[in-house]
Enzyme design. Sequence first.
Site, mmCIF file in Angstrom:
data_model
loop_
_atom_site.group_PDB
_atom_site.id
_atom_site.type_symbol
_atom_site.label_atom_id
_atom_site.label_comp_id
_atom_site.label_asym_id
_atom_site.label_seq_id
_atom_site.Cartn_x
_atom_site.Cartn_y
_atom_site.Cartn_z
ATOM 1 N N GLU A 246 0.699 -1.231 -0.110
ATOM 2 C CA GLU A 246 -0.295 -0.181 0.122
ATOM 3 C C GLU A 246 0.847 0.581 -0.074
ATOM 4 O O GLU A 246 2.300 1.392 0.580
ATOM 5 C CB GLU A 246 -0.921 -0.229 1.262
ATOM 6 C CG GLU A 246 -2.305 0.807 1.428
ATOM 7 C CD GLU A 246 -3.077 0.802 2.543
ATOM 8 O OE1 GLU A 246 -3.043 -0.149 2.415
ATOM 9 O OE2 GLU A 246 -2.505 0.933 3.445
ATOM 10 N N ASP B 177 0.308 5.171 1.037
ATOM 11 C CA ASP B 177 -0.775 6.405 1.024
ATOM 12 C C ASP B 177 -0.834 7.567 0.949
ATOM 13 O O ASP B 177 0.430 8.225 1.447
ATOM 14 C CB ASP B 177 -1.001 6.014 2.904
ATOM 15 C CG ASP B 177 -1.586 4.901 2.451
ATOM 16 O OD1 ASP B 177 -2.737 4.024 1.711
ATOM 17 O OD2 ASP B 177 -1.924 4.578 4.179
ATOM 18 N N GLU C 183 -2.835 10.647 3.028
ATOM 19 C CA GLU C 183 -4.239 10.897 3.706
ATOM 20 C C GLU C 183 -3.763 12.423 4.664
ATOM 21 O O GLU C 183 -2.886 12.962 4.727
ATOM 22 C CB GLU C 183 -3.442 10.435 5.126
ATOM 23 C CG GLU C 183 -4.323 8.763 4.830
ATOM 24 C CD GLU C 183 -4.977 7.818 6.128
ATOM 25 O OE1 GLU C 183 -5.684 6.637 6.282
ATOM 26 O OE2 GLU C 183 -4.203 7.998 6.713
ATOM 27 N N ARG D 179 10.310 5.471 19.780
ATOM 28 C CA ARG D 179 9.618 4.987 19.261
ATOM 29 C C ARG D 179 10.589 3.099 18.812
ATOM 30 O O ARG D 179 10.316 2.331 19.029
ATOM 31 C CB ARG D 179 8.926 5.277 18.508
ATOM 32 C CG ARG D 179 8.080 4.669 17.462
ATOM 33 C CD ARG D 179 7.103 4.789 16.329
ATOM 34 N NE ARG D 179 6.261 4.252 15.769
ATOM 35 C CZ ARG D 179 5.920 4.340 14.387
ATOM 36 N NH1 ARG D 179 5.838 5.628 13.662
ATOM 37 N NH2 ARG D 179 5.194 3.833 13.656
#
Length: 308
Positions: free
Chosen positions: A111, A113, A115, A284
Amino acid sequence: MASCFRTTKSNDKLVLEFLLLLLVLGSCSTLSFAGNFNRDFDITWGDGRAKVLNNGKLLTLALDKASGSGIQSKNEYLFGKIELQLKLVPGNSAGTVTAYYLSSQGPTHDEIDFEFLGNLSGDPYLVHTNVYTQGKGDREQQFYLWFDPTADFHTYSILWNPQTIIFYVDGMPIRVFKNLESRGIPFPKNQAMRVYSSLWNADDWATRGGLVKTDWSQAPFTISLRNFRANACVWKSAQSSCSAGNSSSTKPWLSEELDSASASRLKWVQENYMVYNYCADAKRYPQGLPPECTVSTTNDKNKKTSNQ
Ligand SMILES: *[C@@H]1O[C@H](CO)[C@@H](O)[C@H](O)[C@H]1NC(C)=O
Ligand SMILES: *[C@@H]1O[C@H](CO)[C@@H](O)[C@H](O)[C@H]1NC(C)=O
């Protein structure tokens, strides 16, 4: 208006640089024929909220409290340069998300993307990008834009070929995901993808992480789409339309990569408009950044001065 345009370095030099870029881009832009939404897309959901207008030249997607709406391309593609012009929800668009992406199907899908996360009037839209390979995403990069995406149509493109994926906004590269299979990082190249677009409510997370809710008194929210263009290999009956005579002279996008001028533009966008980069989010990844983050995607030899 000033609050729509955020830069970390707002000085005259930046403005001048940008005007020069506009000149260059303007002179390079090609005449593009209008796509036809009746021919190229199916309306897949929204119960009448998606509308094809002007003999297929324009499409609008609407969102109200009961439902959003969405479309998908009739064709599947395996590599191409996909372009679409979008005009986003104006005014208070907080909580709404406009999605525009390529995707294959199944649990190990690929995918690519775009957005567009809405915001309160006067606060900037956020462009959220991601790349999934074999079902795994978590590669978010987010940007502000250098214009108001609700005032007019702008061109959002995805270049996808065996060497690279490049996200463009009005011809400006904003993100690159290179083929690094030689280093063991999967790259989308075996699964055909369709083009999707939709408008939906995501006020549980979209605006300021979900703090700002959709104001339904403003509904229906509407976006407009036009000039879809797919310079692409159509995948049909397990065959690519490109497999015969796919020379790079007739399909330059099949071998297109970031040249040094584009690398300078990419750097300019990333230095001034990038808001979040998973590759820079050390917190993270306490065990270390994902492997693709440790390889440079831009050509470091290009100094900022080469823009002039
Ligand atoms: C909305 O505006 C706020 C304030 O300027 C900003 O922090 C945020 O990134 C913007 N976008 C979203 C989707 O929250
Ligand atoms: C281009 O053609 C060659 C040989 O005809 C083939 O091996 C290759 O996979 C084709 N590339 C694409 C992207 O279809």
